[in-house]
Design a protein around this motif. Sequence first.
Motif, mmCIF file in Angstrom:
data_model
loop_
_atom_site.group_PDB
_atom_site.id
_atom_site.type_symbol
_atom_site.label_atom_id
_atom_site.label_comp_id
_atom_site.label_asym_id
_atom_site.label_seq_id
_atom_site.Cartn_x
_atom_site.Cartn_y
_atom_site.Cartn_z
ATOM 1 N N ALA A 23 0.832 -1.205 0.000
ATOM 2 C CA ALA A 23 0.000 0.000 0.000
ATOM 3 C C ALA A 23 0.870 1.259 0.000
ATOM 4 O O ALA A 23 0.543 2.263 -0.654
ATOM 5 C CB ALA A 23 -0.923 0.001 1.208
ATOM 6 N N GLN A 24 1.985 1.226 0.724
ATOM 7 C CA GLN A 24 2.884 2.380 0.742
ATOM 8 C C GLN A 24 3.548 2.577 -0.618
ATOM 9 O O GLN A 24 3.708 3.708 -1.084
ATOM 10 C CB GLN A 24 3.938 2.195 1.835
ATOM 11 C CG GLN A 24 3.355 2.287 3.244
ATOM 12 C CD GLN A 24 4.369 1.959 4.318
ATOM 13 O OE1 GLN A 24 5.347 1.244 4.070
ATOM 14 N NE2 GLN A 24 4.144 2.456 5.526
ATOM 15 N N PHE A 25 3.904 1.476 -1.266
ATOM 16 C CA PHE A 25 4.487 1.580 -2.602
ATOM 17 C C PHE A 25 3.488 2.189 -3.582
ATOM 18 O O PHE A 25 3.818 3.083 -4.361
ATOM 19 C CB PHE A 25 4.930 0.197 -3.085
ATOM 20 C CG PHE A 25 5.438 0.188 -4.499
ATOM 21 C CD1 PHE A 25 6.720 0.616 -4.795
ATOM 22 C CD2 PHE A 25 4.623 -0.240 -5.539
ATOM 23 C CE1 PHE A 25 7.191 0.627 -6.112
ATOM 24 C CE2 PHE A 25 5.077 -0.238 -6.851
ATOM 25 C CZ PHE A 25 6.364 0.196 -7.136
ATOM 26 N N ARG A 69 -11.837 -3.686 7.493
ATOM 27 C CA ARG A 69 -13.111 -3.289 6.887
ATOM 28 C C ARG A 69 -13.369 -4.053 5.594
ATOM 29 O O ARG A 69 -14.500 -4.448 5.299
ATOM 30 C CB ARG A 69 -13.111 -1.784 6.627
ATOM 31 C CG ARG A 69 -13.260 -0.949 7.895
ATOM 32 C CD ARG A 69 -13.148 0.534 7.591
ATOM 33 N NE ARG A 69 -13.338 1.328 8.800
ATOM 34 C CZ ARG A 69 -13.120 2.630 8.881
ATOM 35 N NH1 ARG A 69 -12.694 3.292 7.798
ATOM 36 N NH2 ARG A 69 -13.322 3.274 10.007
ATOM 37 N N LEU A 70 -12.319 -4.256 4.804
ATOM 38 C CA LEU A 70 -12.473 -5.012 3.560
ATOM 39 C C LEU A 70 -12.852 -6.457 3.842
ATOM 40 O O LEU A 70 -13.794 -6.991 3.246
ATOM 41 C CB LEU A 70 -11.164 -4.960 2.768
ATOM 42 C CG LEU A 70 -11.082 -5.884 1.543
ATOM 43 C CD1 LEU A 70 -12.094 -5.465 0.482
ATOM 44 C CD2 LEU A 70 -9.664 -5.880 0.965
ATOM 45 N N GLY A 126 -3.756 2.880 10.111
ATOM 46 C CA GLY A 126 -4.769 3.155 9.098
ATOM 47 C C GLY A 126 -4.931 2.006 8.125
ATOM 48 O O GLY A 126 -6.052 1.672 7.729
ATOM 49 N N HIS A 127 -3.809 1.402 7.734
ATOM 50 C CA HIS A 127 -3.893 0.287 6.793
ATOM 51 C C HIS A 127 -4.561 -0.919 7.445
ATOM 52 O O HIS A 127 -5.355 -1.615 6.795
ATOM 53 C CB HIS A 127 -2.489 -0.089 6.303
ATOM 54 C CG HIS A 127 -2.502 -1.215 5.325
ATOM 55 N ND1 HIS A 127 -2.997 -1.096 4.048
ATOM 56 C CD2 HIS A 127 -2.102 -2.521 5.449
ATOM 57 C CE1 HIS A 127 -2.889 -2.252 3.413
ATOM 58 N NE2 HIS A 127 -2.356 -3.124 4.247
ATOM 59 N N ARG A 128 -4.263 -1.177 8.711
ATOM 60 C CA ARG A 128 -4.886 -2.310 9.398
ATOM 61 C C ARG A 128 -6.398 -2.131 9.454
ATOM 62 O O ARG A 128 -7.156 -3.084 9.212
ATOM 63 C CB ARG A 128 -4.310 -2.434 10.810
ATOM 64 C CG ARG A 128 -4.864 -3.630 11.593
ATOM 65 C CD ARG A 128 -4.085 -3.851 12.873
ATOM 66 N NE ARG A 128 -4.152 -2.704 13.772
ATOM 67 C CZ ARG A 128 -3.110 -1.930 14.067
ATOM 68 N NH1 ARG A 128 -1.929 -2.172 13.521
ATOM 69 N NH2 ARG A 128 -3.256 -0.926 14.908
#
Length: 338
Positions: A87-89, A110-111, A103-105
């Motif tokens: 996601a950072q890439f 949620r997904l 935030g990514h977790r």
Amino acid sequence: MPTSSPATRLLALYPHLTTRDRALLALLDEHRVLTSDQIMRLQFQAMRTCQIRLRTLLELGVLERFRFARLNGGAEPWHWTLGLAGAQFRAGVTGRPTPTERGHRTHVIRLTASPLLPHLRTTNEFFVRLAHAARIGSAMRLQRWWSERTATAKFLRIRPDGHGLWTAGGRTVGCYLECDMGTEPLTRVLTKLDAYEELVAAGGPRYPVLFWLANAEREAHLQHRLRDIQPAVPVATATHDTDVAGAVWLPADGWRRVALRHLDSDHGPNTASNPNWLNNALDLTDQTGEAGTTFGAEDPADTAETPDAAATARVGTPDNADGAGGVDSAEADADTED
């Protein structure tokens, strides 16, 4: 002892990421989740090779995976999405803010817990089948595959589940996908056509609306309603158990099933409502400029594996040859990976 920065840790992964890996990250960034079997049909020749590579990307933190138990025993296929590093890439590629670990977790949870996950997976399956048909066939190409998010942003007036451009037999046809899971009354399904008619009236493309339905009974009922209202835009129907690249589409104004390339399709005039036109020129590409997001026989993902990887791929796990695997098909890694 000094610790490395997040940017340094991400840069350290670059030597491990191939062109195919970066294309997979772009696909997952756009389409959010894909199963192992779907990834294999999009990028690989053999399931075992696919499993090995996905496991490596998981260990690097580039991807994350999840699956649920089946009601009658066993487990669903592995579902893959971007890991924090992936996601950072992708944030760097697209210019978005860099996601934090927290935030990514939250995004991943949620997904995975979303009640719309089966719909998303089925929507992606439609385009995976087209992409795989293009990979193994000749004179076919899926040259655009936009998610609901991208299609909504580009077309403004409509909200399809996906949009594609499909080339076969020397003709390029656009389509808007409405992936029906049988959960909405047909009256509500039919109201979706209003927005497509408004788009055409505003100078947008006149592409067929494809209702992809859960079963033949629901398709028959929808066809009956469509023939009563005679929509002003092209409409065709098929069911989830079909080869979507084949002659399976029944137009609402016809009685014979045809292939996508035979459906009525118009790329539309040069207007502000038509994203097909850029700088006064017709642009029938995916408009991302990224490698590996369009599919045809000459794509890099179709190149042969290295001899060692190819030999490994032949041990223990057969190739998925037909490419029309069901939406919930359990791929070979269901019982072989922990």
